[in-house]
Design an enzyme around this catalytic site. Structure first.
Site, short mmCIF file in Angstrom:
data_model
loop_
_atom_site.label_atom_id
_atom_site.label_comp_id
_atom_site.label_asym_id
_atom_site.label_seq_id
_atom_site.Cartn_x
_atom_site.Cartn_y
_atom_site.Cartn_z
CE LYS A 195 27.72 33.00 76.17
NZ LYS A 195 28.72 32.96 77.27
CG HIS A 245 6.27 58.76 107.21
ND1 HIS A 245 7.55 58.43 107.59
CD2 HIS A 245 6.26 60.11 107.06
CE1 HIS A 245 8.27 59.54 107.70
NE2 HIS A 245 7.52 60.58 107.36
CE LYS A 291 -8.96 37.43 97.59
NZ LYS A 291 -8.40 38.54 98.33
CE1 TYR A 321 35.35 33.15 77.50
CE2 TYR A 321 36.82 31.28 77.79
CZ TYR A 321 35.55 31.80 77.67
OH TYR A 321 34.47 30.95 77.74
CB SER A 353 -9.73 33.31 94.85
OG SER A 353 -9.80 32.23 95.77
CD GLU A 373 -0.49 40.13 94.67
OE1 GLU A 373 -1.08 40.45 95.69
OE2 GLU A 373 -0.75 39.09 94.04
N1 ARG Z 1 30.82 28.84 75.23
C1 ARG Z 1 31.93 29.68 75.54
C2 ARG Z 1 31.46 30.90 76.37
O1 ARG Z 1 30.30 31.07 76.46
C3 ARG Z 1 32.58 30.16 74.29
C4 ARG Z 1 34.00 30.51 74.43
C5 ARG Z 1 34.82 29.30 74.72
N2 ARG Z 1 36.21 29.61 74.78
C6 ARG Z 1 37.08 28.80 75.30
N3 ARG Z 1 38.32 29.20 75.32
N4 ARG Z 1 36.76 27.64 75.80
O2 ARG Z 1 32.22 31.63 76.92
#
Ligand code: ARG
Length: 461
Positions: free
Chosen positions: A329, A160, A287, A321, A281, A294
């Site tokens: 990404k 605590h 400081k 897909y 600071s 942090e």
């Molecule tokens: N830039 C696309 C991605 O990151 C690549 C794949 C694209 N595929 C498609 N069927 N448009 O997913």
């Protein structure tokens, strides 16, 4: 003739892509990072196509040499990325075709960007994972060395955030070691699931060509091939796993960061951070702030957010897909960057910090940290634990009233509280005595810390 000759897929279109759409859907501004893995994947694919007779030796050689040239161009910063070509894959393919002509146009036989991007991203994540495992291990080795040095260093342990019982700094550092060890193991375990090749799944259903998936998987050092083409192009569990494990590392680092913020504050002064790892600071000349600790604590928010982004990204996608996947990404890359930078900087900062042993020892005798030891001692003199607890409670109250520490009580004073409190009781009131008796696996005794250090080194070897 396509209305938009820049597009590799322009054939069925009569109108050019809207410029806003081009801007909106392009990913090259962030997926260019996959270039090395994209090129390695393409070379493996081309070699396989050559092996099954789809590419002649001359065509393969031209593709191979062309891709190597593109790699060098990119690494030299001379490659011109184009938004019109959408992504890293089409930028490289277009450049190859412009460079070597007809053979370049054959590279995409028996392949789709769907299995291509899944392959690139798995390779990229695998490399990041391997680096992370090494980085964590190096950090852990530093913690072990420090723990060994500080095996006898007394400090207060908290519950605590109130002083609870004395512990050793070595024991505390080994707790950090254990947290990071689980993180390292989690990354290591994830590798088996990440390191499988989607290549050959093509768009979603596989391909009519007699491809050799094992050959490309071997060349790219995958452990095997993914068993279902629909799953291969749509699965992003591997990115999620990385992000989840990274989030957990960041939560651990944030907790360590929080402790360093406390330990360096004026009330505590348990450690000094090296000047190089702190900041001043702009207004207060005196400081020295723990900004790095942090910031690591703050950056954990990104890693947690990225994990959430990926979970939400995936949850409503039908097989196989979908372009949604392009959104994986930036979150994944940010998690990789954040955890990499944070582990590096925390490691360096801790390696360079100086424990303030006197301050820690002084704090450990405050807060009545050995009260439990005194109660335990009464139990060894045949006093039931509940009665012992009550007696020691009284002793603590009287110390509070007279502004004294438990350690300062003389033998006669102790005896006044309970007849069973003989002179040996004084010994257990010392933090050194308190830690020394917690001498079992996982306990805070210096002897156990040394034992844990040996065991930990074995675990890492
Ligand atoms: N830039 C696309 C991605 O990151 C690549 C794949 C694209 N595929 C498609 N069927 N448009 O997913």
């Amino acid at each position: 003739m396509s209305s938009d000759s820049t597009k590799l897929w322009g054939g069925r279109f009569t109108q050019p892509t809207d410029s806003g759409v081009e801007q909106f859907s392009a990913s090259v501004s962030f997926d260019w990072r996959l270039y090395r893995h994209d090129i390695a994947g393409s070379i493996a694919h081309a070699r396989m196509l050559n092996g099954i007779g789809i590419l002649s030796d001359a065509e393969f050689d031209a593709i191979h040499a062309g891709l190597k040239r593109i790699l060098a161009e990119i690494e030299a910063g001379e490659f011109e990325w184009s938004n019109q070509l959408e992504d890293v894959h089409m930028n490289i393919e277009k450049r190859l075709t412009d460079d070597i002509g007809e053979a370049g146009k054959k590279l995409h036989t028996a392949r789709s960007r769907n299995d291509q991007v899944a392959t690139d991203l798995r390779l990229y994540t695998r490399d990041a994972l391997d680096r992370m495992v090494d980085q964590l291990k190096a950090f852990q080795l530093t913690l072990i060395d420090l723990a060994e040095k500080e095996a006898d260093t007394i400090m207060p342990g908290y519950t605590h955030l109130q002083i609870a019982q004395p512990i050793t700094l070595g024991h505390h550092l080994m707790a950090w070691f254990e947290m990071l060890d689980r993180d390292r193991q989690r990354f290591r375990d994830a590798r088996a699931r990440i390191n499988l090749s989607p290549l050959g799944a093509a768009a979603l259903a596989g391909t009519s060509f007699p491809i050799d998936r094992e050959a490309t998987a071997d060349e790219l050092a995958f452990d095997g091939v993914m068993r279902n083409s629909l799953d291969a192009v749509s699965d992003r569990d591997f990115a999620l796993e990385f992000a989840a494990h990274a989030a957990l590392v960041m939560v651990h680092l944030a907790r360590i960061g929080e402790e360093l913020v406390l330990w360096t504050s004026d009330g505590w002064r348990f450690v000094n951070l090296a000047d190089g790892f702190t900041t001043g600071s702009s207004i207060m000349p005196q400081k020295k702030n723990p900004d790095v600790a942090e910031l690591v604590r703050g950056k954990s928010a990104r890693a947690i957010g990225n994990l959430n982004t990926l979970l939400v990204l995936m949850k409503a996608q039908p097989l196989a897909y979908n372009r949604d996947n392009q959104e994986d990404k930036e979150a994944l890359f940010d998690s990789i960057d954040t955890v990499t930078a944070s582990v590096t900087i925390m490691h360096a900062m801790i390696q360079n910090m100086q424990p303030n042993r006197e301050r820690m020892r002084e704090a450990a005798s405050g807060g009545f940290s050995t009260a439990t030891d005194l109660a335990d001692y009464l139990v060894t003199q045949n006093v039931p634990f509940r009665d012992a607890h009550a007696v020691v409670g009284e002793i603590v109250r009287s110390c509070i009233d007279s502004n004294r520490t438990l350690e300062s009580l003389g033998a006669a004073e102790l005896k006044g509280f309970h007849a069973a409190l003989d002179e040996k009781a004084q010994h257990v009131l010392k933090p050194e005595g308190s830690v020394a008796v917690r001498n079992h696996i996982g306990g805070t005794a210096p002897q156990q810390v040394r034992r844990a250090v040996i065991e930990a080194r074995q675990r890492l070897s």
